[in-house]
Design a protein around this motif. Structure first.
Motif, PDB file in Angstrom:
ATOM      1  N   ASP A  35      -4.464   5.233   2.905  1.00  0.00           N
ATOM      2  CA  ASP A  35      -5.006   6.041   1.830  1.00  0.00           C
ATOM      3  C   ASP A  35      -3.920   6.598   0.909  1.00  0.00           C
ATOM      4  OD1 ASP A  35      -4.095   7.654   3.922  1.00  0.00           O
ATOM      5  OD2 ASP A  35      -5.370   9.326   3.325  1.00  0.00           O
ATOM      6  N   PHE A  36      -2.652   6.495   1.316  1.00  0.00           N
ATOM      7  CA  PHE A  36      -1.570   6.888   0.415  1.00  0.00           C
ATOM      8  C   PHE A  36      -1.453   5.931  -0.777  1.00  0.00           C
ATOM      9  CE2 PHE A  36       1.125   9.225   3.845  1.00  0.00           C
ATOM     10  CZ  PHE A  36       0.171  10.241   3.859  1.00  0.00           C
ATOM     11  N   VAL A  37      -1.954   4.707  -0.613  1.00  0.00           N
ATOM     12  CA  VAL A  37      -1.893   3.706  -1.679  1.00  0.00           C
ATOM     13  C   VAL A  37      -3.269   3.465  -2.285  1.00  0.00           C
ATOM     14  CG1 VAL A  37      -1.309   1.318  -2.240  1.00  0.00           C
ATOM     15  CG2 VAL A  37       0.114   2.601  -0.637  1.00  0.00           C
ATOM     16  N   PHE A  38      -4.274   3.323  -1.422  1.00  0.00           N
ATOM     17  CA  PHE A  38      -5.603   2.957  -1.895  1.00  0.00           C
ATOM     18  C   PHE A  38      -6.523   4.157  -2.070  1.00  0.00           C
ATOM     19  CE2 PHE A  38      -4.305  -0.697   0.979  1.00  0.00           C
ATOM     20  CZ  PHE A  38      -3.760  -1.434  -0.055  1.00  0.00           C
ATOM     21  N   SER A  78      -6.994   8.628  -2.973  1.00  0.00           N
ATOM     22  CA  SER A  78      -6.781   9.534  -4.109  1.00  0.00           C
ATOM     23  C   SER A  78      -5.306   9.822  -4.343  1.00  0.00           C
ATOM     24  CB  SER A  78      -7.535  10.845  -3.869  1.00  0.00           C
ATOM     25  OG  SER A  78      -7.101  11.457  -2.655  1.00  0.00           O
ATOM     26  N   LYS A  79      -4.514   9.894  -3.277  1.00  0.00           N
ATOM     27  CA  LYS A  79      -3.078  10.129  -3.442  1.00  0.00           C
ATOM     28  C   LYS A  79      -2.423   8.965  -4.179  1.00  0.00           C
ATOM     29  CE  LYS A  79      -1.888  13.282   0.356  1.00  0.00           C
ATOM     30  NZ  LYS A  79      -3.231  13.637   0.837  1.00  0.00           N
ATOM     31  N   GLY A  80      -2.855   7.760  -3.903  1.00  0.00           N
ATOM     32  CA  GLY A  80      -2.296   6.611  -4.596  1.00  0.00           C
ATOM     33  C   GLY A  80      -2.614   6.620  -6.083  1.00  0.00           C
ATOM     34  N   VAL A  81      -3.860   6.984  -6.423  1.00  0.00           N
ATOM     35  CA  VAL A  81      -4.256   7.042  -7.836  1.00  0.00           C
ATOM     36  C   VAL A  81      -3.443   8.102  -8.573  1.00  0.00           C
ATOM     37  CG1 VAL A  81      -6.169   7.546  -9.396  1.00  0.00           C
ATOM     38  CG2 VAL A  81      -6.569   6.208  -7.329  1.00  0.00           C
ATOM     39  N   LYS A  82      -3.185   9.206  -7.914  1.00  0.00           N
ATOM     40  CA  LYS A  82      -2.508  10.323  -8.567  1.00  0.00           C
ATOM     41  C   LYS A  82      -0.997  10.139  -8.641  1.00  0.00           C
ATOM     42  CE  LYS A  82      -2.126  15.369  -8.311  1.00  0.00           C
ATOM     43  NZ  LYS A  82      -2.547  16.591  -7.572  1.00  0.00           N
ATOM     44  N   PHE A  83      -0.401   9.656  -7.539  1.00  0.00           N
ATOM     45  CA  PHE A  83       1.056   9.648  -7.457  1.00  0.00           C
ATOM     46  C   PHE A  83       1.678   8.251  -7.566  1.00  0.00           C
ATOM     47  CE2 PHE A  83      -0.275  13.357  -4.868  1.00  0.00           C
ATOM     48  CZ  PHE A  83       0.271  14.362  -5.655  1.00  0.00           C
ATOM     49  N   MET A  84       0.886   7.207  -7.474  1.00  0.00           N
ATOM     50  CA  MET A  84       1.427   5.852  -7.554  1.00  0.00           C
ATOM     51  C   MET A  84       0.666   5.063  -8.619  1.00  0.00           C
ATOM     52  SD  MET A  84       2.106   4.995  -3.499  1.00  0.00           S
ATOM     53  CE  MET A  84       3.361   3.760  -3.859  1.00  0.00           C
ATOM     54  N   PRO A  85       0.809   5.405  -9.865  1.00  0.00           N
ATOM     55  CA  PRO A  85       0.017   4.737 -10.934  1.00  0.00           C
ATOM     56  C   PRO A  85       0.348   3.264 -11.095  1.00  0.00           C
ATOM     57  CG  PRO A  85       1.687   6.205 -11.874  1.00  0.00           C
ATOM     58  CD  PRO A  85       1.663   6.474 -10.405  1.00  0.00           C
ATOM     59  N   TYR A  86       1.606   2.912 -11.026  1.00  0.00           N
ATOM     60  CA  TYR A  86       1.966   1.501 -11.211  1.00  0.00           C
ATOM     61  C   TYR A  86       1.415   0.654 -10.068  1.00  0.00           C
ATOM     62  CZ  TYR A  86       4.717  -2.622 -12.347  1.00  0.00           C
ATOM     63  OH  TYR A  86       5.105  -3.889 -12.679  1.00  0.00           O
ATOM     64  N   THR A  87       1.541   1.167  -8.846  1.00  0.00           N
ATOM     65  CA  THR A  87       0.994   0.445  -7.699  1.00  0.00           C
ATOM     66  C   THR A  87      -0.515   0.337  -7.799  1.00  0.00           C
ATOM     67  OG1 THR A  87       2.813   1.313  -6.351  1.00  0.00           O
ATOM     68  CG2 THR A  87       0.940   0.370  -5.186  1.00  0.00           C
ATOM     69  N   THR A  88      -1.154   1.421  -8.238  1.00  0.00           N
ATOM     70  CA  THR A  88      -2.609   1.399  -8.401  1.00  0.00           C
ATOM     71  C   THR A  88      -3.033   0.362  -9.443  1.00  0.00           C
ATOM     72  OG1 THR A  88      -2.711   3.742  -7.811  1.00  0.00           O
ATOM     73  CG2 THR A  88      -4.617   2.809  -8.943  1.00  0.00           C
ATOM     74  N   TYR A  89      -2.247   0.243 -10.505  1.00  0.00           N
ATOM     75  CA  TYR A  89      -2.538  -0.790 -11.523  1.00  0.00           C
ATOM     76  C   TYR A  89      -2.440  -2.183 -10.910  1.00  0.00           C
ATOM     77  CZ  TYR A  89      -1.604  -4.069 -15.278  1.00  0.00           C
ATOM     78  OH  TYR A  89      -1.627  -5.179 -16.093  1.00  0.00           O
ATOM     79  N   LEU A  90      -1.404  -2.431 -10.124  1.00  0.00           N
ATOM     80  CA  LEU A  90      -1.259  -3.751  -9.500  1.00  0.00           C
ATOM     81  C   LEU A  90      -2.403  -4.034  -8.534  1.00  0.00           C
ATOM     82  CD1 LEU A  90       2.590  -3.796  -8.759  1.00  0.00           C
ATOM     83  CD2 LEU A  90       1.370  -5.005 -10.576  1.00  0.00           C
ATOM     84  N   VAL A  91      -2.846  -3.010  -7.816  1.00  0.00           N
ATOM     85  CA  VAL A  91      -3.948  -3.195  -6.874  1.00  0.00           C
ATOM     86  C   VAL A  91      -5.238  -3.530  -7.615  1.00  0.00           C
ATOM     87  CG1 VAL A  91      -5.416  -2.017  -5.189  1.00  0.00           C
ATOM     88  CG2 VAL A  91      -2.938  -1.739  -5.091  1.00  0.00           C
ATOM     89  N   GLY A  92      -5.474  -2.839  -8.724  1.00  0.00           N
ATOM     90  CA  GLY A  92      -6.749  -3.018  -9.418  1.00  0.00           C
ATOM     91  C   GLY A  92      -6.789  -4.180 -10.383  1.00  0.00           C
ATOM     92  N   LYS A  93      -5.688  -4.406 -11.127  1.00  0.00           N
ATOM     93  CA  LYS A  93      -5.735  -5.403 -12.196  1.00  0.00           C
ATOM     94  C   LYS A  93      -4.594  -6.411 -12.149  1.00  0.00           C
ATOM     95  CE  LYS A  93      -7.988  -2.113 -15.329  1.00  0.00           C
ATOM     96  NZ  LYS A  93      -7.933  -1.431 -16.645  1.00  0.00           N
ATOM     97  N   GLY A  94      -3.560  -6.132 -11.360  1.00  0.00           N
ATOM     98  CA  GLY A  94      -2.393  -6.996 -11.361  1.00  0.00           C
ATOM     99  C   GLY A  94      -2.554  -8.213 -10.477  1.00  0.00           C
ATOM    100  N   ALA A  95      -1.532  -9.074 -10.516  1.00  0.00           N
ATOM    101  CA  ALA A  95      -1.517 -10.289  -9.693  1.00  0.00           C
ATOM    102  C   ALA A  95      -1.078  -9.908  -8.287  1.00  0.00           C
ATOM    103  CB  ALA A  95      -0.564 -11.303 -10.298  1.00  0.00           C
ATOM    104  N   SER A  96      -2.061  -9.473  -7.500  1.00  0.00           N
ATOM    105  CA  SER A  96      -1.728  -8.987  -6.154  1.00  0.00           C
ATOM    106  C   SER A  96      -2.931  -9.157  -5.239  1.00  0.00           C
ATOM    107  CB  SER A  96      -1.310  -7.512  -6.197  1.00  0.00           C
ATOM    108  OG  SER A  96      -2.401  -6.702  -6.589  1.00  0.00           O
ATOM    109  N   HIS A  97      -2.657  -9.045  -3.953  1.00  0.00           N
ATOM    110  CA  HIS A  97      -3.702  -9.020  -2.928  1.00  0.00           C
ATOM    111  C   HIS A  97      -3.435  -7.806  -2.043  1.00  0.00           C
ATOM    112  CE1 HIS A  97      -5.266 -12.921  -4.033  1.00  0.00           C
ATOM    113  NE2 HIS A  97      -4.076 -13.487  -3.874  1.00  0.00           N
ATOM    114  N   SER A  98      -4.439  -6.979  -1.876  1.00  0.00           N
ATOM    115  CA  SER A  98      -4.283  -5.747  -1.097  1.00  0.00           C
ATOM    116  C   SER A  98      -5.051  -5.840   0.214  1.00  0.00           C
ATOM    117  CB  SER A  98      -4.765  -4.538  -1.914  1.00  0.00           C
ATOM    118  OG  SER A  98      -6.091  -4.731  -2.366  1.00  0.00           O
ATOM    119  N   PHE A  99      -4.436  -5.267   1.255  1.00  0.00           N
ATOM    120  CA  PHE A  99      -5.012  -5.296   2.599  1.00  0.00           C
ATOM    121  C   PHE A  99      -4.761  -3.955   3.284  1.00  0.00           C
ATOM    122  CE2 PHE A  99      -3.346  -9.468   1.492  1.00  0.00           C
ATOM    123  CZ  PHE A  99      -4.450 -10.293   1.661  1.00  0.00           C
ATOM    124  N   VAL A 100      -5.605  -3.668   4.264  1.00  0.00           N
ATOM    125  CA  VAL A 100      -5.352  -2.577   5.206  1.00  0.00           C
ATOM    126  C   VAL A 100      -4.932  -3.232   6.522  1.00  0.00           C
ATOM    127  CG1 VAL A 100      -6.329  -0.646   6.495  1.00  0.00           C
ATOM    128  CG2 VAL A 100      -6.986  -1.011   4.115  1.00  0.00           C
TER     129      VAL A 100
END
Length: 1052
Positions: free
Chosen positions: A79-82, A84-106
């Motif tokens: 949840d630090f990445v995916f 609310s903390k990720g949305v607030k404190f990791m904007p670039y990572t959140t962009y890659l998760v939502g729209k960038g060329a990436s694959h996210s997993f837990v």
């Protein structure tokens, strides 16, 4: 059937050893391993399946990525990445998760959720346990097949910055590295700055293939203030900026690269609500895993929630991405989104390689693998894949190929999931059933010993063992039937692998019969104890026994030590517990001797101060006409009004001074070897004596000992192979810890010391003192052999460069010392043979007690000589003080104060445990001096090396137990004291082992289960095995005494 309590105790401890072994087998389940071994040999990959056609794809596919960057953030909860903390404190990572060329997993991490096992899981794909470290003498070097080793073998250049755990696990794998310590949790700034400061320089270079970064700051903040601290947000923002720097740099380089790069953002474990980790809560097991690459296609509006995968899946994915073989022991599966953009033939080829690897592992670890659903799915998938390859080579319709290929891919993915789950079940959980059966056996034995104590410590020191009644009782058969039904039910319903269920039915039947018989025996002993207790309450005049202060100290000290094992700090610093107990014991003995000397005439009659079998109900009393007092009819009768009245002035003064002398010896030994955790890093006298030229005395002594182990032969070094103390190779299965190899490279190559002269004098004086303390009771032949053997020990230490000979004036070339060590072994075996011969002579020929006493002492002297050979020179004063304390307490405490056999046995046990730690041992396996196992050996020989290492480690308890046998056997009116001593020794050793088994089961998900509790469990198991051997020795000597007495009676 009447049986001596010593033989009864020996049998009970042997059964308890079996119970502990079964418990250990369940607690440390056998990991899933490939039978091809741990060597990283290049094996031919499985060819592409084909049905009737010939495929030319027999090699590994080319790499998917030109460069791989692994950014591991310690304690990166999902949840630090995916969240609310990720949305607030990791904007670039959140962009890659939502729209960038990436694959996210837990990524789910299996417990224990601590760093070292999790790094192993990430790089090997297996589920490591503590047993993996134990099999390599606690060496942190990772010998298991892994991605890092495969990449190095393939010629890839790897750079690492961050947690030094990686450097220990993968020594000499990185072309460049900078390790940071993970122990200073209060530092969450510089520990990460030391990693980031290398980034700009490294990212501009193109001479690397894999870059690994391990950031510790987030984990340290969690330990300090928890996951809700404001510092968490700042650290996440810092990590987000670092990720952006790396990603933009990789994108700029890809313009000139042939293939894309891969950026992996992951965590090793999560963070609990209070900031810790190690257990199995969701917050601790669920970690973020983000794969970023321009090769991953993302359609507009394609939002994919993070998919739950296993942490072990990363190893197979990295191997495929780098064009490497999948690690042999990996139980993970390829993350299929990584290969979605590839051609269908490549996708099927990647999935086929992963499925073949898992199916081979299943065949080698599961006997009934053919009935496993995953294996059946694999066979179906491979057959379909062969048909697809045949159609592909025949250039059939593309739509048919696509439909069939999609079906094969789906079949492969299902097979991979089933195979991975089947293999993970082998090691992901404790084998609870085997642990329960082992615990039941251990607790039944301990309860039987405890309930048998009143009868065992009585006047006859014998037990009535009903062999027929339990076996032929209805309760026995009912319990056996119930246990059999439970066994069948558990083994037929369990989903995972169970060791006890895999045993043959005859073996299981024997164990179940043993458990049933022990239960009936415990109930019988409990009934007898209750009946005897009622009789005692009705007739209190039957006993006049009274608990003395020493008895209370022994009871409270033993119980207190057992209860302290539930705390990790008390286990880490257990030596402090034993130092306190023996110091308190010395003060209690001092108080007793002063009271007997000065208050004996005004207080109780001194002859009634000591009662044998203090912990139990009293036996019927008899009137002693000489004194008019009631005593127990045990192994001695009170005949004098005072135990100290017959002593002369100087002897009485020695009795009064002896406890203080013993206390002083124990205090002097404490600064010789600092052990435990809190003070182990502080310099001690051993450090000072062994520190080399220009070497800081604060450098850990174990580091220098490992250097001596590998460098004592003219500085020879062999990578990955342990060199014994004589300089010969010990075999690849024994390797030096990585941290030791890294640190010893900075130490002087010569095993010399600034204080070698002082060490030489100390060693020479200690050897002379050993001879003076031992020789008086030896036979003439053994006395000569002892003198020559001690001289040979000094020559051996001088030959390998530890001490100086009188004619040496400085450092000289060292040798292996094999001849000198074997010279000593000859005298050790000679003394043991002479003592054994005298023992047999006293039994067969019904010779006098003197011959037997001399024989026992010769055996003891042989063990002392062996200990002197295996001890390092700075530890010889420990041996001298042990012999001195035994001599003083025998002459001036135990005999004058007439202590009973039970008390003397417990005192020997306490001092044996204290001297175990005086040697420098601890509950950490790294303190085991494995160099002792190679003294006098040219090459590694398993059985001698194991015996010598075990004896050197447990020399303190073994020598004190051997002295107990000698002391009680030398007493003219010892009677059955040796039996009672053996029983008490077994009881006090069985108590901590039995309770600790229960504690470890309850604490199996504790944060320190692998670092603190598990090593202690192994020590307890080994100590119990040593105790079983000692109790068998007690019983054998007592049986020989009984037969000798019967022979003399028949002769007269």
């Amino acid at each position: 059937m009447r049986l001596g309590c010593g033989a009864f105790a020996a049998g009970c401890v042997l059964v308890e050893v079996l119970g502990v072994a079964l418990f250990l087998r369940g607690f440390f389940p056998a990991p899933v391993r490939s039978s091809s071994g741990t060597e990283h040999q290049a094996e031919s990959p499985a060819p592409e399946p084909s049905a009737g056609a010939t495929s030319n794809w027999t090699k590994l596919p080319p790499p998917l990525f030109s460069k791989v960057v692994i950014m591991l953030i310690d304690a990166l909860r999902d949840d630090f990445v995916f969240g609310s903390k990720g949305v607030k404190f990791m904007p670039y990572t959140t962009y890659l998760v939502g729209k960038g060329a990436s694959h996210s997993f837990v990524a789910e991490a299996k417990p224990p959720t601590v760093t070292m096992p999790r790094i192993k899981a990430l790089m090997t794909g297996s589920l490591p346990g503590f047993v993996d470290i134990i099999r390599n003498f606690n060496s942190p070097t990772l010998l298991e097949d892994n991605v890092i080793t495969q990449a190095k073998a393939a010629g890839k250049r790897i750079i690492f910055y961050g947690d030094e755990t990686w450097v220990k696990l993968f020594p000499k794998h990185f072309v460049e590295y900078d390790g940071t310590t993970s122990f200073f949790v209060s530092d969450y700034t510089e520990v990460d700055d030391n990693v980031t400061r290398h980034l700009d320089r490294v990212l501009k270079r193109r001479d690397w293939d894999v870059l690994i970064l391990h950031y510790l700051g987030l984990d340290h903040i969690g330990h300090i203030s928890g996951p809700n601290s404001p510092l968490i947000g700042r650290k996440l923002s810092e990590m987000d900026s670092v990720l952006m720097r790396i990603h933009t740099s990789l994108l700029s380089e890809e313009r000139e690269a042939v293939s894309p790069s891969l950026l992996v953002l992951c965590g090793d474990h999560g963070m609990s609500a209070n900031g810790g980790h190690g257990a199995s809560s969701v917050e601790e097991t669920n970690t973020a895993l983000l794969l970023i690459s321009s090769a991953f296609e993302r359609r507009p509006g394609d939002v994919r929630p993070p998919k739950l995968v296993q942490q072990t899946d990363l190893a197979a994915t990295l191997a495929i991405g780098l064009g490497l073989p999948i690690p042999k022991h990996s139980v993970g599966r390829l993350l299929s989104p990584v290969i979605e953009g590839r051609a269908m033939r490549e996708q099927l080829r990647f999935l086929h390689l992963n499925t073949v690897q898992l199916s081979r592992l299943l065949q080698e670890n599961v006997p009934s693998y053919e009935r496993e659903p995953g294996f059946e799915q694999f066979q179906v998938s491979q057959k379909l894949h062969g048909n697809w390859v045949r159609l592909y080579l025949e250039e059939k319709n593309s739509e048919v190929l696509l439909n069939l290929g999609t079906k094969v891919r789906r079949q492969y993915l299902d097979a991979l999931k089933t195979l991975s789950l089947a293999l993970s079940r082998q090691v992901a959980h404790y084998d609870i059933y085997s642990m329960v059966v082992g615990t039941v056996v251990v607790l039944e034995v301990f309860a039987l010993l405890l309930l048998s104590a009143p009868q065992a410590l009585g006047s006859a020191a014998e037990l009535e063992v009903p062999l027929s009644s339990p076996v032929f009782s209805l309760l026995f058969y009912l319990v056996l039937l119930l246990l059999g039904a439970v066994h069948v039910s558990v083994c037929t319903s369990t989903e995972g692998s169970c060791y006890f269920c895999s045993l043959s039915w005859p073996t299981v039947g024997v164990v179940l019969v043993l458990v049933s018989a022990l239960l009936c025996a415990v109930l019988s002993a409990l009934t007898r104890t209750c009946v005897d207790g009622k009789l005692l309450r009705r007739n209190p005049a039957r006993t006049n026994s009274k608990w003395s202060e020493l008895d209370l100290l022994i009871l409270v000290g033993t119980v207190g030590h057992v209860l302290s094992l539930g705390a990790s700090s008390f286990i880490e610093e257990e030596h402090q517990t034993w130092y306190f107990l023996v110091s308190t014991l010395c003060l209690a003995l001092c108080h007793e001797s002063y009271r007997n000397c000065f208050l004996g005439d005004n207080g109780e009659s001194p002859c009634c101060l000591r009662v044998e079998g203090r912990f139990v109900r009293a036996a019927p009393t008899v009137k002693d006409k000489s004194t008019g007092c009631d005593v127990l009819e045990l192994d001695r009768v009170c005949t004098k009004p005072s135990s100290l009245d017959t002593l002369r002035g100087c002897e009485k003064a020695m009795v009064l001074a002896s406890p203080w002398l013993v206390l002083g010896c124990c205090r002097l030994l404490r600064p010789l070897n600092h052990t435990g955790v809190q003070w182990a890093h502080r310099p001690d006298l051993g450090h000072w004596l062994t520190s080399g030229p220009g070497e800081d005395a604060a450098v850990p002594r174990r580091l220098r000992e490992q250097r001596d182990l590998s460098l004592s032969t003219r500085g020879t070094r062999t990578t990955g192979t342990l060199l014994n103390a004589n300089g010969s190779r010990a075999g690849s299965q024994l390797v030096q810890p990585a941290g030791v190899r890294a640190a010893t490279a900075l130490l002087p190559l010569r095993p010399s010391s600034d204080h070698k002269a002082e060490l030489s004098v100390l060693a020479a004086l200690s050897l002379v003192a050993v001879f003076a303390l031992v020789q008086s009771r030896c036979s003439p032949m053994s006395r000569v052999a002892m003198a020559l053997g001690l001289l040979g020990i000094y020559c051996y230490r001088a030959s390998i460069g530890h001490v100086l000979l009188p004619w040496q004036r400085g450092s000289t070339a060292v040798s292996r010392g094999i001849i000198e060590a074997r010279f000593v072994y000859v005298f050790v075996l000679g003394i043991l043979f002479t003592g054994t011969k005298d023992l047999l002579k006293s039994q067969v020929l019904a010779a006098g007690a003197t011959v037997k006493t001399v024989g026992l002492w010769d055996v003891y002297s042989g063990l002392v000589l062996l200990a002197a050979l295996l001890f390092r020179p700075h530890n010889l004063p420990v041996l001298v003080c042990s012999l001195l304390i035994q001599t003083v307490m025998t002459k001036y405490i135990w005999r004058p104060l007439k202590h009973g056999a039970a008390e003397v046995a417990v005192m020997h046990y306490w001092f044996g445990q204290a001297f175990f730690y005086f040697q420098g041992n601890s509950n950490n396996i790294t303190t085991v001096d494995i160099s002792a196992g190679f003294v006098g050996l040219n090459t590694y020989v398993e059985i001698p090396a194991m015996f010598l290492t075990a004896f050197a480690t447990y020399a303190g308890p073994v020598l004190w137990a051997s002295h107990l046998v000698n002391f009680l056997s030398s007493e003219p009116s010892s009677g059955s004291a040796l039996r009672r001593a053996g029983f008490c020794y077994a009881l006090v050793c069985s108590a901590p082992a039995s309770v600790y088994v229960v504690l470890v089961t309850a604490l199996r998900y504790h944060l320190f289960i692998w670092s603190v509790f598990s090593p202690k469990l192994l020590y307890e198991g080994m100590h119990l095995l040593v105790t079983a051997a000692l109790c068998v020795g007690f019983a054998a000597v007592d049986q020989a005494r009984v037969q000798s007495r019967s022979g003399r009676a028949a002769a007269s």
